[in-house]
Design a protein around this motif. Structure first.
Motif, PDB file in Angstrom:
ATOM      1  N   TRP A  46      24.359  17.469 -24.692  1.00  0.00           N
ATOM      2  CA  TRP A  46      24.822  16.014 -25.024  1.00  0.00           C
ATOM      3  C   TRP A  46      24.250  15.247 -24.096  1.00  0.00           C
ATOM      4  CZ3 TRP A  46      28.313  15.284 -28.707  1.00  0.00           C
ATOM      5  CH2 TRP A  46      28.943  16.494 -28.905  1.00  0.00           C
ATOM      6  N   TYR A  47      23.718  14.086 -24.963  1.00  0.00           N
ATOM      7  CA  TYR A  47      23.193  12.764 -24.292  1.00  0.00           C
ATOM      8  C   TYR A  47      24.080  11.661 -24.633  1.00  0.00           C
ATOM      9  CZ  TYR A  47      18.733  15.314 -23.517  1.00  0.00           C
ATOM     10  OH  TYR A  47      17.773  15.916 -23.024  1.00  0.00           O
ATOM     11  N   ARG A  48      24.033  10.558 -24.018  1.00  0.00           N
ATOM     12  CA  ARG A  48      24.563   9.268 -24.250  1.00  0.00           C
ATOM     13  C   ARG A  48      23.986   8.214 -24.041  1.00  0.00           C
ATOM     14  NH1 ARG A  48      29.385   9.280 -19.241  1.00  0.00           N
ATOM     15  NH2 ARG A  48      27.602   8.674 -17.494  1.00  0.00           N
ATOM     16  N   GLN A  49      24.275   7.181 -24.746  1.00  0.00           N
ATOM     17  CA  GLN A  49      23.567   5.911 -24.642  1.00  0.00           C
ATOM     18  C   GLN A  49      24.277   4.781 -24.625  1.00  0.00           C
ATOM     19  OE1 GLN A  49      20.475   5.162 -27.529  1.00  0.00           O
ATOM     20  NE2 GLN A  49      19.288   3.762 -25.962  1.00  0.00           N
ATOM     21  N   ALA A  50      24.620   4.054 -23.580  1.00  0.00           N
ATOM     22  CA  ALA A  50      25.429   3.047 -23.429  1.00  0.00           C
ATOM     23  C   ALA A  50      24.727   1.825 -23.873  1.00  0.00           C
ATOM     24  CB  ALA A  50      25.914   2.584 -22.075  1.00  0.00           C
ATOM     25  N   PRO A  51      25.420   0.704 -24.352  1.00  0.00           N
ATOM     26  CA  PRO A  51      24.570  -0.654 -24.739  1.00  0.00           C
ATOM     27  C   PRO A  51      23.711  -1.040 -23.700  1.00  0.00           C
ATOM     28  CG  PRO A  51      26.786  -0.885 -25.390  1.00  0.00           C
ATOM     29  CD  PRO A  51      26.651   0.535 -24.198  1.00  0.00           C
ATOM     30  N   GLY A  52      22.247  -1.471 -23.876  1.00  0.00           N
ATOM     31  CA  GLY A  52      21.532  -2.076 -23.124  1.00  0.00           C
ATOM     32  C   GLY A  52      20.877  -0.928 -22.041  1.00  0.00           C
ATOM     33  N   LYS A  53      21.136   0.132 -22.447  1.00  0.00           N
ATOM     34  CA  LYS A  53      20.514   1.428 -21.235  1.00  0.00           C
ATOM     35  C   LYS A  53      19.816   2.532 -22.159  1.00  0.00           C
ATOM     36  CE  LYS A  53      24.167   0.786 -17.684  1.00  0.00           C
ATOM     37  NZ  LYS A  53      25.289   1.361 -16.897  1.00  0.00           N
TER      38      LYS A  53
END
Length: 112
Positions: A36-43
């Motif tokens: 599992w990966y994640r991506q936050a806004p601007g990151k």
């Protein structure tokens, strides 16, 4: 070809829990690693957790003790149980298979 479909995202208050699931279809081999990966806004996209075919799990420091990854080879699914959620966990979460295949992502929003 491999298709991954995530489910289980949503809006939750800080301290709450969510469980993400990812169902796979296509040429799935139990020897491969799930993640599992994640991506936050601007990151940038970051690894949250991964799990080998033998069940060995690895976690990002930021989620250790709060998140648990699991897999079911027979059902070709992988899950991410997220407890004690924090606002900084807010991101789009992506299922990944064998480092090559990605789901479409599911939004997790944690309110303070």
């Amino acid at each position: 070809q491999v298709q991954l479909v995530e489910s289980g995202g949503g809006l939750v208050q800080a301290g709450g829990s969510l469980r993400l699931s990812c169902a796979a279809s296509g040429r799935i081999f139990s020897i491969n690693t799930w993640a599992w990966y994640r991506q936050a806004p601007g990151k940038q996209r970051e690894l949250v957790a991964d799990i080998t075919n033998g069940g060995w799990a690895n976690y990002a420091d930021s989620v250790k003790g709060r998140f648990t990854i699991s897999r079911d080879n027979a059902k070709t699914t992988v899950a991410l149980q997220m407890n004690s959620l924090k606002p900084e966990d807010t991101a789009v979460y992506y299922c990944n298979y064998a480092r090559d295949y990605w789901g479409q992502g599911t939004q997790v929003t944690v309110s303070s």
